[in-house]
Design an enzyme around this catalytic site. Structure first.
Site, PDB file in Angstrom:
ATOM      1  N   PRO A  69       0.793  -1.225   0.000  1.00  0.00           N
ATOM      2  CA  PRO A  69       0.000   0.000   0.000  1.00  0.00           C
ATOM      3  C   PRO A  69       0.830   1.282   0.000  1.00  0.00           C
ATOM      4  O   PRO A  69       1.551   1.576   0.950  1.00  0.00           O
ATOM      5  CB  PRO A  69      -0.864  -0.102   1.265  1.00  0.00           C
ATOM      6  CG  PRO A  69      -0.336  -1.224   2.040  1.00  0.00           C
ATOM      7  CD  PRO A  69       0.611  -2.000   1.220  1.00  0.00           C
ATOM      8  N   GLU A  70       0.750   1.992  -1.111  1.00  0.00           N
ATOM      9  CA  GLU A  70       1.289   3.346  -1.214  1.00  0.00           C
ATOM     10  C   GLU A  70       0.081   4.247  -1.478  1.00  0.00           C
ATOM     11  O   GLU A  70      -1.049   3.790  -1.320  1.00  0.00           O
ATOM     12  CB  GLU A  70       2.335   3.428  -2.333  1.00  0.00           C
ATOM     13  CG  GLU A  70       3.469   2.423  -2.146  1.00  0.00           C
ATOM     14  CD  GLU A  70       4.525   2.484  -3.240  1.00  0.00           C
ATOM     15  OE1 GLU A  70       4.758   3.561  -3.801  1.00  0.00           O
ATOM     16  OE2 GLU A  70       5.119   1.427  -3.537  1.00  0.00           O
TER      17      GLU A  70
END
Length: 280
Positions: free
Chosen positions: A2-3
DNA sequence: CGCGCCTCCTGTGTGC
DNA sequence: TGCACACAGGAGGCGC
């Protein structure tokens, strides 16, 4: 992993599913899931029970949910955290860490996290911007992100450009995957010194960062495995559009040279040896 | 204070 | 078949 695009995808899903709903009960299944909360789980639970969620906000990779009490729930997914909407009668996930049930008896919000690098916390009076994440810089999708100030700060640093892109106090939301993608697009090697970049070069790089993040949001993020999914358990499909990350040994999509992998900061960096020559 | 390295964590893949 | 180990990496913390 997750970015910003993955976290934004989760934010949009949560906003749709939990805004305006009132928390009936909170269960904490793992001590590490609640971060920076010294009074303990019981206090965390007490602060949330009976509260209504007003909104779902994001800065960089952090989410926070302002409550009608004026406090906020802060969430960070870390490496493998998931925020899932699940029917109340759905079986518990193997790595279920926190469960939120609502007064309407509808879908529950569940925090599931295999590697426990993620976590939740409560910020007292942190509805606007929680103090705990005040050190996180605005992200490049934020309308108030200051391009000129970013360029000045970046060029004032004595470090490498990829390190700077990953420094969440300078620019937030960019992680290892999108840093590599933006650097490939900008034809810059990650070890280029920040203090030798021209203002136009920084401007071009920033435009590529915004482009790749925007395109990834449209695709629902990047999923390599089941560790990143949206609130409904669905994968994103930006992995099909990656030009650099994970492409060691494959031809550069721009020039055909064989892509390389280098070790950096205890992780991998992927780049084109021809388009992105190392400095000096 | 700036910078960069270390550590937390667990499932998966690989090599012997 | 089983074991050991590398690897994935966000971000706080700490040492220089």
């Amino acid at each position: 992993m997750p970015e910003l695009p993955e976290v934004e995808t989760v934010r949009m899903g949560l906003a749709k599913w939990v805004t305006g709903r009132t928390i009936a009960a909170v269960e904490v299944h793992h001590p590490r899931a609640i971060r920076r909360h010294l009074p303990g789980d019981a206090h965390f639970i007490a602060m949330l029970t009976g509260r209504t969620i007003l909104d779902v906000s994001r800065r960089g990779k952090y989410l926070w949910l302002p409550l009608d009490s004026g406090d906020s729930v802060i969430a960070h997914l870390g490496m493998s955290g998931q925020l899932l909407m699940q029917p109340a009668d759905a079986e518990d996930e193997k790595h279920l860490r926190v469960r939120f049930a609502f007064t309407d008896g509808g879908p529950q919000l569940r925090f599931v996290d295999q590697r426990t690098f993620g976590g939740l916390s409560v910020s007292e009076g942190g509805a606007e911007l929680p103090d705990e994440i005040a050190h996180i810089a605005r992200d490049p999708m934020d309308p108030l992100f200051d391009d000129a100030a970013f360029s000045a700060r970046l060029r004032g640093r004595h470090t490498e450009i990829k390190r700077a892109l990953l420094d969440q106090t300078l620019i937030s939301g960019v992680g290892n995957i999108y840093a590599d993608e933006a650097l490939w697009r900008a034809m810059l090697h990650g070890t280029r010194p920040t203090d030798k970049l021209t203002r136009p070069a920084v401007s071009r790089l920033l435009a590529h960062v915004r482009d790749v993040l925007s395109e990834a949001i449209v695709a629902g993020g990047t999923s390599f495995d089941e560790l990143y999914v949206n609130v409904n358990g669905e994968s994103g499909y930006f992995d099909r559009s990656l030009n650099a990350y994970g492409r060691e040994g494959e031809p550069c999509k721009r020039c055909g040279a064989i892509m390389r992998r280098e070790s950096f900061m205890n992780r991998s960096s992927f780049s084109c040896p021809r388009c992105q020559p190392k400095p000096r």
